[in-house]
Write a protein that holds these residues in place. Structure first.
Motif, PDB file in Angstrom:
ATOM      1  N   ARG A 718       0.839  -1.139  -0.096  1.00 29.22           N
ATOM      2  CA  ARG A 718       0.223   0.065   0.020  1.00 29.22           C
ATOM      3  C   ARG A 718       0.766   1.230  -0.102  1.00 29.22           C
ATOM      4  O   ARG A 718       0.400   2.246  -0.662  1.00 29.22           O
ATOM      5  CB  ARG A 718      -0.839   0.035   1.267  1.00 29.22           C
ATOM      6  CG  ARG A 718      -1.829   1.028   1.290  1.00 29.22           C
ATOM      7  CD  ARG A 718      -2.415   1.216   2.768  1.00 29.22           C
ATOM      8  NE  ARG A 718      -2.852  -0.064   3.261  1.00 29.22           N
ATOM      9  CZ  ARG A 718      -3.827  -0.664   2.992  1.00 29.22           C
ATOM     10  NH1 ARG A 718      -4.785  -0.291   1.967  1.00 29.22           N
ATOM     11  NH2 ARG A 718      -4.497  -1.966   3.344  1.00 29.22           N
ATOM     12  N   TYR A 734      -1.584  -5.505   0.700  1.00 32.69           N
ATOM     13  CA  TYR A 734      -2.930  -5.982  -0.003  1.00 32.69           C
ATOM     14  C   TYR A 734      -2.983  -6.588  -1.232  1.00 32.69           C
ATOM     15  O   TYR A 734      -1.843  -6.545  -1.982  1.00 32.69           O
ATOM     16  CB  TYR A 734      -3.920  -4.620  -0.034  1.00 32.69           C
ATOM     17  CG  TYR A 734      -3.581  -3.533  -0.872  1.00 32.69           C
ATOM     18  CD1 TYR A 734      -4.194  -3.496  -2.142  1.00 32.69           C
ATOM     19  CD2 TYR A 734      -2.591  -2.712  -0.685  1.00 32.69           C
ATOM     20  CE1 TYR A 734      -3.697  -2.562  -3.108  1.00 32.69           C
ATOM     21  CE2 TYR A 734      -2.309  -1.443  -1.608  1.00 32.69           C
ATOM     22  CZ  TYR A 734      -2.726  -1.586  -2.800  1.00 32.69           C
ATOM     23  OH  TYR A 734      -2.699  -0.617  -3.654  1.00 32.69           O
ATOM     24  N   TYR A 753     -10.574  -9.338  -2.934  1.00 33.95           N
ATOM     25  CA  TYR A 753      -9.767  -8.316  -2.439  1.00 33.95           C
ATOM     26  C   TYR A 753      -9.401  -8.804  -0.845  1.00 33.95           C
ATOM     27  O   TYR A 753     -10.126  -9.588  -0.365  1.00 33.95           O
ATOM     28  CB  TYR A 753     -10.314  -7.183  -2.207  1.00 33.95           C
ATOM     29  CG  TYR A 753      -9.536  -5.847  -1.611  1.00 33.95           C
ATOM     30  CD1 TYR A 753      -8.638  -5.284  -1.947  1.00 33.95           C
ATOM     31  CD2 TYR A 753      -9.958  -5.767  -0.067  1.00 33.95           C
ATOM     32  CE1 TYR A 753      -8.030  -3.988  -1.439  1.00 33.95           C
ATOM     33  CE2 TYR A 753      -9.284  -4.731   0.504  1.00 33.95           C
ATOM     34  CZ  TYR A 753      -8.338  -3.934  -0.022  1.00 33.95           C
ATOM     35  OH  TYR A 753      -7.885  -3.026   0.641  1.00 33.95           O
ATOM     36  N   ASP A 755      -6.975  -7.345   2.294  1.00 35.69           N
ATOM     37  CA  ASP A 755      -6.228  -6.501   3.152  1.00 35.69           C
ATOM     38  C   ASP A 755      -5.471  -7.391   4.327  1.00 35.69           C
ATOM     39  O   ASP A 755      -5.840  -7.528   5.407  1.00 35.69           O
ATOM     40  CB  ASP A 755      -7.202  -5.345   3.622  1.00 35.69           C
ATOM     41  CG  ASP A 755      -6.334  -4.287   4.363  1.00 35.69           C
ATOM     42  OD1 ASP A 755      -5.107  -4.646   4.806  1.00 35.69           O
ATOM     43  OD2 ASP A 755      -6.606  -2.915   4.550  1.00 35.69           O
ATOM     44  N   GLN A 758      -5.212  -5.474   7.710  1.00 38.53           N
ATOM     45  CA  GLN A 758      -6.364  -5.420   8.606  1.00 38.53           C
ATOM     46  C   GLN A 758      -7.090  -6.925   8.687  1.00 38.53           C
ATOM     47  O   GLN A 758      -8.025  -7.248   9.417  1.00 38.53           O
ATOM     48  CB  GLN A 758      -7.323  -4.746   7.930  1.00 38.53           C
ATOM     49  CG  GLN A 758      -7.022  -3.181   8.014  1.00 38.53           C
ATOM     50  CD  GLN A 758      -6.780  -2.752   9.206  1.00 38.53           C
ATOM     51  OE1 GLN A 758      -7.392  -2.889  10.106  1.00 38.53           O
ATOM     52  NE2 GLN A 758      -5.879  -1.795   9.278  1.00 38.53           N
TER      53      GLN A 758
END
Length: 795
Positions: A718, A734, A753, A755, A758
């Protein structure tokens, strides 16, 4: 005293004279004359010993060592190197003593010598010492030396085989514990019957704590983790060494238990020397890397906590080293100054977690550099100074590195920081000088993809040069850099924004706008003006649209802010409440507080399947416009709504819905099952197996097999994909994933997707148009870089 130029010149003369047998006496007299004026000159004292030996006067040479050793300790009272130099002198003295047949004295001297030299510096001295002890029948002394060589030095498998051959020659009927310990340790390098042979030897020395440690290692090699765990715990009861403490945590991890890394309280034992603590810290660093690959300690705070465990054990090692350097009191693991310098480097880096620790890290790097000036020390010092915002210090470290090493240091990871320091000091001309010197290297990212640190540094220095060019009135250079960056497939929105600000500050809004527009995602085709009110044709198109999944489907178009409208579209393929018709509902709501208005604005009704048609029911369609002042969609809360109220939000809904539809259609038309299968085949043909990543610089492309489903995954950092001008390193990943699911007959392409930071993962739904747009944009950037990869492979 320091050896001056006259000492060096005399050494050259003595070297010439020593090659002539009849001039040895002349050479010896020159040493005597020089030492009258400089009695502490260690170089000439060493020459005197060598000349006496060469003249056959070994007894005198042996006595001359006492004066030589005293001078070594007196020459640099504060230098850590004096003890190691003393060790090498003791080793030479032991050799002379041995040649004179004074074996017991030679053994005493060489034992002190290897303790002063240290096991890391030169294990050949240890092997010589062990051989002397063995030849003199001091078998336990030899075994202890051999064990230390294998456990603590850089001894290889061949050396272990030599030790094993020698110790085995003693036979099995002896009670020399250290010989058994050395044989056990050497046997760890021999796979054949390893566990069986170590078990037999263990029974003879089970009363020795180290025997438990060695058997634990043999059991772990045989994948008997429970047995290894039991033995290691027994060893740690005796105090154990710090490396064993970390091994305990690693075993827990392998056995599926909580590893307890952050709960380690490091043992302080006399048996463990400074280098043992240093090695334990290195083991911790490797373990952290392993845990990070499994998803632990990926966040900055978690990582900092783990690094503190590493720093704490380094700190204990530093205490041991510094005590030894002051007093000479310690063991062979406290003796090597270069290991201390490496520890200072690691400690200076592992403490670097906040402003206070960065400053402390700089002090550690200074200590290490003073003892052993290798380039990594000052490179990491430069990094800490950068984090501590010591801009002048950054420049100082850079200049030291240049003078000492030229380009033979890791400048690739530091030049961005150097340019940043020049920029902060307002030294824009120096930024341009730096750029001019490294311009060819700076643009290497256009044709290569490198380690992140290097690529980040290249791009960062290019952007700093652009800013400096603006300050220095170098419009030609600024235009050149801008043109190349905007044409680069490495360009990101933040890079374009950086260049836009440079042009704006220079007073050129047109160029600034060109930079700002360079990477704005291409919008889907323009959405026509929305009609004022819903009609049956539009509702039918929404009902049949590709945006909604088959069966029950719900599409959420989230509000962009608290004052905007939030929409939920729901289609049913079964009748509601047993009725004959299947509706599509469009609900609109502003805000999230109770009491806000909610709308049920449209129903498209049709027969409930072919049985309904056989029953003769007629097709009946209508638009139903209702509202709820309470926000509830229960039937009793709904009332009829008039056209003016509908006009307040219907055009906004239609615009939002059309945009989402066009983005999703663009995504699904660009990234198809056929496209993904072609990429999978291409990676397979290029030799990339499942789980292996093709490094494209801007991302990693990986061919994977997940639960029997094939996929292409793109891993982006990121922050790497963000602002390259920032001096810090990014570790915030990510992924976009394109997975072929369904069956062979009816495959479905899933857009997903994840992440990592997180720990969130999920499908990209039509209701997430911005995420779908980002997935498409990143995929297209990957394809541009992939095309370069193809050209390079052909070339």
């Amino acid at each position: 005293m320091k050896n001056d130029r006259s000492s060096r010149e005399l050494s050259e003369i003595l070297g010439d004279l020593a090659r002539e047998e009849d001039r040895l006496g002349e050479a010896l007299q020159l040493t005597e004359d020089h030492l009258l004026a400089a009695p502490g000159d260690t170089d000439i004292l060493e020459w005197r010993i060598r000349l006496l030996e060469q003249m056959g006067r070994s007894d005198e040479a042996l006595v001359a060592f006492d004066r030589y050793k005293t001078a070594i300790l007196a020459r640099q009272p504060g230098s850590p190197h004096r003890w190691q130099e003393l060790g090498f002198a003791l080793y030479r003295q032991a050799e002379v003593c041995r040649a004179l047949g004074r074996r017991e004295e030679a053994r005493r001297l060489i034992l002190e010598a290897v303790t002063r030299i240290g096991s890391f510096a030169d294990h050949t001295a240890w092997m010589t010492a062990a051989r002397w002890f063995w030849d003199d029948g001091e078998f336990d002394g030899a075994g202890r030396l051999w064990y230390d060589v294998m456990f603590r030095s850089n001894a290889d498998v061949g050396l272990a085989a030599e030790i094993l051959e020698t110790t085995t020659a003693l036979g099995d009927e002896h009670n020399h514990d250290w010989v058994w310990i050395a044989r056990m340790r050497a046997t760890l390098t021999v796979p054949a019957r390893r566990r069986e042979r170590i078990e037999a030897m263990f029974q003879r020395v089970a009363h020795q704590p180290l025997a438990w440690r060695i058997r634990a290692r043999a059991r772990a090699m045989a994948d008997d983790l429970d047995g290894a765990s039991t033995d290691l715990d027994r060893y740690l009861e005796s105090g154990g060494d710090p490396r064993a403490q970390l091994w305990r945590a690693e075993l827990n991890h392998r056995m599926g238990r909580a590893h307890g890394l952050e709960q380690i309280v490091w043992n302080r034992t006399l048996e463990a020397g400074a280098r043992d603590y240093y090695a334990a810290g290195c083991d911790v660093a490797e373990f952290i890397e392993e845990l990070q690959q499994e998803g632990e300690y990926v966040g900055a705070d978690d990582f900092a906590r783990a690094r503190r465990v590493e720093a704490e054990v380094y700190k204990l090692g530093a205490e041991r080293f510094e005590h030894y350097f002051r007093t000479g009191d310690g063991n062979s693991e406290d003796a090597d100054p270069h290991v201390y310098a490496m520890l200072c480097n690691n400690l200076g880096s592992s403490w670097g977690i906040n402003q206070e620790r960065y400053l402390e890290g700089i002090d550690w790097h200074d200590k290490g550099w003073a003892v052993s000036p290798f380039w990594e020390q000052y490179s990491n010092r430069l990094r800490n100074q950068l984090h501590a915002r010591q801009w002048a210090g950054v420049i100082e470290s850079y200049e030291v590195l240049r003078r000492a090493f030229g380009r033979n240091w890791g400048y690739e990871k530091r030049l961005n920081g150097v340019g940043y320091a020049y920029d902060q000091l307002g030294r824009h001309g120096d930024v341009l000088t730096l750029y001019d010197e490294f311009a060819d290297w700076c643009w290497g990212f256009e044709t290569n993809w490198l380690e992140f640190d290097e690529e980040e540094s290249q791009i960062g220095l290019v952007l700093r040069a652009a800013k400096a060019a603006a300050h220095e009135g170098r419009d030609d250079l600024l235009r050149e850099i801008t043109g190349r960056m905007l044409a680069s497939d490495r360009l990101t929105a933040n890079m374009a924004g950086f260049l836009a600000k440079v042009w704006a500050d220079l007073g050129n809004p047109a160029e600034a706008e060109r930079c700002r527009q360079a990477l704005i995602p291409q919008e889907p085709p323009a959405v026509p003006d929305a009609q004022r009110l819903p009609d049956l044709q539009t509702l039918q198109r929404i009902h049949d649209g590709v945006l909604l999944n088959s069966g029950y489907g719900a599409l959420t178009l989230a509000a962009e802010d608290e004052q905007a409208w939030h929409f939920v579209v729901t289609r049913y393929l079964a009748p509601a409440d047993g009725g004959p018709f299947c509706p599509v509902n469009i609900e609109a709501q502003r805000g999230k507080e109770p009491g806000t208005q909610a709308w049920q604005v449209g129903l498209v009704e049709e027969p409930a399947g072919w049985l309904g048609r056989l029953g003769g029911r007629k097709v009946n369609r209508r638009v139903q416009l209702t509202r709820s002042l309470s926000g509830s969609l229960d039937a009793e809360a709904l009332e009829s709504a008039d056209d003016e109220e509908i006009e307040a939000f219907w055009p906004q809904f239609l615009q939002h819905y059309e945009r989402a539809g066009k983005i999703w259609q663009q995504l699904s038309a660009t990234i198809t099952i056929e496209h993904i299968r072609a990429l999978l085949s291409e990676l397979e043909a290029a030799g990339y197996d499942y789980g292996q990543s093709l490094d494209l610089g801007i991302c990693l492309a990986q061919r994977s097999l997940i639960n029997g489903r094939e996929e292409i995954s793109l891993c982006f950092d990121r922050l790497r994909d963000g602002d390259p001008a920032r001096p810090g390193k990014a570790c915030d990943f990510y992924y976009y994933r394109y997975q072929i699911a369904g069956t062979e007959e009816k495959p479905v392409l899933c857009y997903m997707y994840q992440d990592k930071n997180q720990q969130a993962a999920g499908d990209i739904e039509p209701s997430a148009p911005d995420l779908a747009q980002a997935s498409l944009d990143h995929f297209q950037r990957m394809m541009r870089r992939l095309e370069r990869w193809r050209r390079q492979r052909k070339g």
